[in-house]
Design a protein around this motif. Structure first.
Motif, PDB file in Angstrom:
ATOM      1  N   TYR A  36       0.714  -1.175   0.129  1.00 12.50           N
ATOM      2  CA  TYR A  36      -0.034  -0.114  -0.096  1.00 12.50           C
ATOM      3  C   TYR A  36       0.944   1.151  -0.126  1.00 12.50           C
ATOM      4  O   TYR A  36       2.089   1.160   0.572  1.00 12.50           O
ATOM      5  N   VAL A  37       0.351   2.242  -0.565  1.00  9.68           N
ATOM      6  CA  VAL A  37       0.923   3.317  -0.505  1.00  9.68           C
ATOM      7  C   VAL A  37       0.122   4.583   0.250  1.00  9.68           C
ATOM      8  O   VAL A  37      -1.092   4.550  -0.012  1.00  9.68           O
ATOM      9  N   GLN A  38       0.847   5.551   0.793  1.00 10.45           N
ATOM     10  CA  GLN A  38       0.117   6.480   1.553  1.00 10.45           C
ATOM     11  C   GLN A  38       0.744   8.073   1.377  1.00 10.45           C
ATOM     12  O   GLN A  38       1.899   8.150   1.904  1.00 10.45           O
ATOM     13  N   TYR A  39       0.068   8.754   0.475  1.00  2.93           N
ATOM     14  CA  TYR A  39       0.461  10.221   0.225  1.00  2.93           C
ATOM     15  C   TYR A  39       0.146  10.963   1.476  1.00  2.93           C
ATOM     16  O   TYR A  39      -0.746  10.719   2.271  1.00  2.93           O
ATOM     17  N   PRO A  40       0.828  12.217   1.778  1.00  2.78           N
ATOM     18  CA  PRO A  40       0.770  12.847   2.890  1.00  2.78           C
ATOM     19  C   PRO A  40      -0.569  13.350   3.075  1.00  2.78           C
ATOM     20  O   PRO A  40      -1.312  13.778   2.242  1.00  2.78           O
ATOM     21  N   ASN A  41      -1.028  13.084   4.300  1.00  3.18           N
ATOM     22  CA  ASN A  41      -2.560  13.490   4.599  1.00  3.18           C
ATOM     23  C   ASN A  41      -3.450  12.908   4.052  1.00  3.18           C
ATOM     24  O   ASN A  41      -4.866  13.253   3.711  1.00  3.18           O
ATOM     25  N   ALA A  86       7.146  10.160  -3.938  1.00  2.00           N
ATOM     26  CA  ALA A  86       7.266  10.516  -2.569  1.00  2.00           C
ATOM     27  C   ALA A  86       6.064  10.243  -1.788  1.00  2.00           C
ATOM     28  O   ALA A  86       5.246  10.960  -1.969  1.00  2.00           O
ATOM     29  N   ALA A  87       6.361   9.296  -0.743  1.00  2.00           N
ATOM     30  CA  ALA A  87       5.160   8.845   0.077  1.00  2.00           C
ATOM     31  C   ALA A  87       5.587   7.717   1.006  1.00  2.00           C
ATOM     32  O   ALA A  87       7.005   7.393   1.079  1.00  2.00           O
ATOM     33  N   GLU A  88       4.649   7.379   1.881  1.00  2.00           N
ATOM     34  CA  GLU A  88       5.028   6.085   2.576  1.00  2.00           C
ATOM     35  C   GLU A  88       4.700   5.005   2.114  1.00  2.00           C
ATOM     36  O   GLU A  88       3.315   4.856   1.536  1.00  2.00           O
ATOM     37  N   TYR A  89       5.322   3.837   2.233  1.00  2.00           N
ATOM     38  CA  TYR A  89       4.975   2.450   1.763  1.00  2.00           C
ATOM     39  C   TYR A  89       4.628   1.771   2.414  1.00  2.00           C
ATOM     40  O   TYR A  89       5.742   1.518   3.476  1.00  2.00           O
ATOM     41  N   PHE A  90       3.617   0.568   2.657  1.00  2.00           N
ATOM     42  CA  PHE A  90       3.649  -0.321   3.480  1.00  2.00           C
ATOM     43  C   PHE A  90       3.200  -1.532   2.822  1.00  2.00           C
ATOM     44  O   PHE A  90       2.461  -1.967   1.954  1.00  2.00           O
ATOM     45  N   CYS A  91       3.963  -2.735   3.323  1.00  2.00           N
ATOM     46  CA  CYS A  91       3.896  -3.850   3.139  1.00  2.00           C
ATOM     47  C   CYS A  91       2.943  -4.920   4.046  1.00  2.00           C
ATOM     48  O   CYS A  91       2.960  -4.562   5.233  1.00  2.00           O
ATOM     49  N   GLY A 106       6.289   0.456   7.787  1.00  2.00           N
ATOM     50  CA  GLY A 106       6.116   1.468   6.744  1.00  2.00           C
ATOM     51  C   GLY A 106       7.566   2.103   6.302  1.00  2.00           C
ATOM     52  O   GLY A 106       8.562   1.889   7.280  1.00  2.00           O
ATOM     53  N   THR A 107       8.032   2.261   5.082  1.00  2.00           N
ATOM     54  CA  THR A 107       9.060   3.079   4.597  1.00  2.00           C
ATOM     55  C   THR A 107       8.779   4.307   3.813  1.00  2.00           C
ATOM     56  O   THR A 107       8.083   4.392   2.977  1.00  2.00           O
ATOM     57  N   LYS A 108       9.628   5.344   4.281  1.00  2.00           N
ATOM     58  CA  LYS A 108       9.019   6.754   3.860  1.00  2.00           C
ATOM     59  C   LYS A 108       9.982   6.930   2.624  1.00  2.00           C
ATOM     60  O   LYS A 108      11.385   6.852   2.854  1.00  2.00           O
TER      61      LYS A 108
END
Lengths: 113, 115
Positions: A36-41, A86-91, A106-108
């Motif tokens: 999964y990817v999480q962009y800021p906010n 540029a984002a945070e990535y979760f396995c 997570g890895t930013k």
């Protein structure tokens, strides 16, 4: 119980460089694996998923991941980084009988111009 | 609805007060999950609802936390007597088929700040 490790809480690459984000699950093979990817906010967005149909999985935005049972790994790669990555990535391996996804810390990813 | 909807998006509350967080899943998604995301801690599983089965509450951190899901749709996460360590982003997700095999669809979360 299933567990997951993401090596590197922060990865920085230059624009155009290879992106490699590492993920290792516990020894029991999960039936499904996700990135999964999480962009800021924002909330989390599904990037790709492994469901045992093929070991190399292609996702959105040019990302792909390869399931390697012998290495208990599911690393995420992209040949050429873009500033928008540029984002945070979760396995997240599926917990099997636990019935839910187990998320890594997570890895930013930072991308330098 | 088209996506998972969470409300409020932001909540500031005083220590000791109760709060309710709401999640409206995608129509037809039988599974609903709550996670908590704290800075540097990743996502912490809280609770999982699947259809009419008893929920999996194994992730709730204390008895101050509870959740319900009415009519197999909307869910409410309640935190009683809030503490500062409860400050976090609370994420809701829904999925179909059951068990998350197809992955989750997440809401944008509720950012809770306890002052």
């Amino acid at each position: 119980a299933q567990s997951v490790t993401q090596l590197g809480s922060h990865v920085s690459v230059s624009e155009g460089a290879l992106v490699l984000l590492r993920c290792n699950y516990s020894s029991s093979v999960p039936p499904y694996l996700f990135w999964y990817v999480q962009y800021p906010n924002q909330g989390l967005q599904l990037l790709l998923k492994y469901t045992s149909a093929a070991t190399l999985v292609k996702g959105i935005n040019g990302f792909e991941a390869e399931f390697k049972k012998s290495e208990t790994s599911f690393h995420l790669t992209k040949p050429s980084a873009h500033m928008s990555d540029a984002a945070e990535y979760f396995c997240a391996p599926h917990g099997g009988s636990q019935g839910n996804l187990i998320f890594g810390k997570g890895t930013k990813l930072s991308v330098k111009p | 609805g088209a996506g998972v909807s969470q409300s409020p998006s932001n909540k500031v509350t005083e220590k000791g007060k109760d709060v309710e967080l709401r999640c409206d899943p995608i129509s037809g998604h039988t599974a609903l999950y709550w996670y908590r995301q704290s800075l540097g801690q990743g996502l912490e599983f809280l609770i999982y609802f699947q259809g009419n089965s008893a929920p999996d509450k194994s992730g709730l951190p204390s008895d101050r936390f509870s959740a319900e899901r009415t009519g197999g749709s909307v869910s409410t996460l309640t935190i009683q007597r809030t503490q500062q360590e409860d400050s976090a982003v609370y994420l809701c997700a829904s999925s179909y088929p059951p068990g998350g095999a197809g992955g989750y669809t997440f809401g944008s979360g509720t950012r809770l700040t306890v002052v």
